[in-house]
Design a protein around this motif. Structure first.
Motif, short mmCIF file in Angstrom:
data_model
loop_
_atom_site.label_atom_id
_atom_site.label_comp_id
_atom_site.label_asym_id
_atom_site.label_seq_id
_atom_site.Cartn_x
_atom_site.Cartn_y
_atom_site.Cartn_z
N GLU A 96 71.04 1.00 9.93
CA GLU A 96 72.25 0.70 9.15
C GLU A 96 71.98 -0.16 7.92
O GLU A 96 72.84 -0.28 7.05
N ARG A 113 74.55 -1.16 4.81
CA ARG A 113 75.24 -2.44 4.93
C ARG A 113 74.83 -3.45 3.87
O ARG A 113 75.66 -4.23 3.38
N ARG A 139 70.53 -1.27 14.12
CA ARG A 139 70.79 -2.10 12.93
C ARG A 139 69.76 -1.83 11.83
O ARG A 139 70.08 -1.90 10.65
#
Length: 269
Positions: free
Chosen positions: A70, A74, A67
């Motif tokens: 990302e 995002r 995450r």
């Protein structure tokens, strides 16, 4: 967890230096909840839940580390650093985990680790990360490195050289957390500043504008009159070709810590 100083008006700070490190994490969280678009906000909340449910290390790479990678895509570059800091908090990243992310990560992930240090690490265990960042020529990493964690834990010698590195690289000294307190009555720092100004003037190079400001903070400006060293009109930003100072090197974390990659400051994610 440390909550240094009051929250600034714009916690994401776009291209912040030490702003994220100085902002309480609850304020960062509220700011992202308010400003992220719906899809980004939903992703961010899921990322926090996953990190909280699966902290620590699981397999070759943990879900929360994915995450982190990302976050730029995002949340967008404006909010990604803050999102990464909060994911690190949710994952309860310890110094070993932070070192792994730092030495294996992109420049953006390294910045997030540096921003997170004062929030997550109470002692000096993460100093090798700060010292590594201070050896780079990436001004955003340098700015992130001189935040509250460095102010609390760098020894006097390393901290003085960090201030000089900011002057050499053109990082505004406003980024140096605790500058006023640590510079006060520091005769050695004053001497180093005067020597640097003298050397640059002798070489026909401009003296950084921030140098006089830091010298004034030492309360020892009587040691010299910088106007005798250079025309005040020549005081300007640091020359990017200026030599970098020698910093006291500390080895990265010991046995069991990840090795530094061959190109330690890889491309931005």
């Amino acid at each position: 967890m440390t909550h240094p100083h009051a929250a600034p008006a714009t916690p994401e700070a776009e291209h912040a230096g030490t702003t994220l490190a100085r902002t309480p994490l609850d304020a960062l969280h509220s700011h992202l909840d308010t400003h992220l678009e719906a899809s980004a906000r939903a992703w961010f909340r899921r990322a926090l839940d996953e990190a909280a449910a699966h902290p620590g290390t699981h397999g070759p790479i943990s879900v929360w580390e994915l995450r982190l990678a990302e976050a730029g895509r995002r949340c967008g570059s404006r909010y990604a650093d803050a999102a990464r800091v909060l994911i690190l908090r949710a994952a309860r990243a310890d110094p070993v985990s932070l070192a792994r992310v730092y030495f294996q990560g992109t420049a953006e992930e390294r910045r997030a680790v540096l921003h997170a240090l004062p929030h997550l690490v109470s002692g000096p265990d993460a100093l090798p990360l700060v010292e590594d960042a201070l050896r780079t020529h990436d001004t955003r990493l340098l700015a992130a490195a001189v935040g509250p964690y460095a102010a609390r834990h760098l020894d006097a010698h390393a901290w003085r050289h960090a201030v000089l590195k900011c002057l050499f690289a053109g990082v505004p000294v406003d980024e140096v957390a605790g500058l006023e307190q640590r510079a006060r009555a520091d005769a050695e720092l004053a001497r180093m500043l005067v020597d640097y100004a003298t050397e640059r003037t002798a070489a026909g190079r401009p003296v950084p504008r921030d140098l006089q400001r830091v010298l004034t903070l030492t309360d020892l400006t009587a040691l010299t009159d910088l106007t005798a060293l250079a025309d005040p009109a020549a005081l300007t930003t640091a020359d990017p070709d200026a030599p970098t100072p020698h910093l006291h090197r500390t080895d990265p974390p010991g046995a069991g810590s990840p090795r530094r990659p061959a190109h330690p400051h890889g491309k931005e994610s």
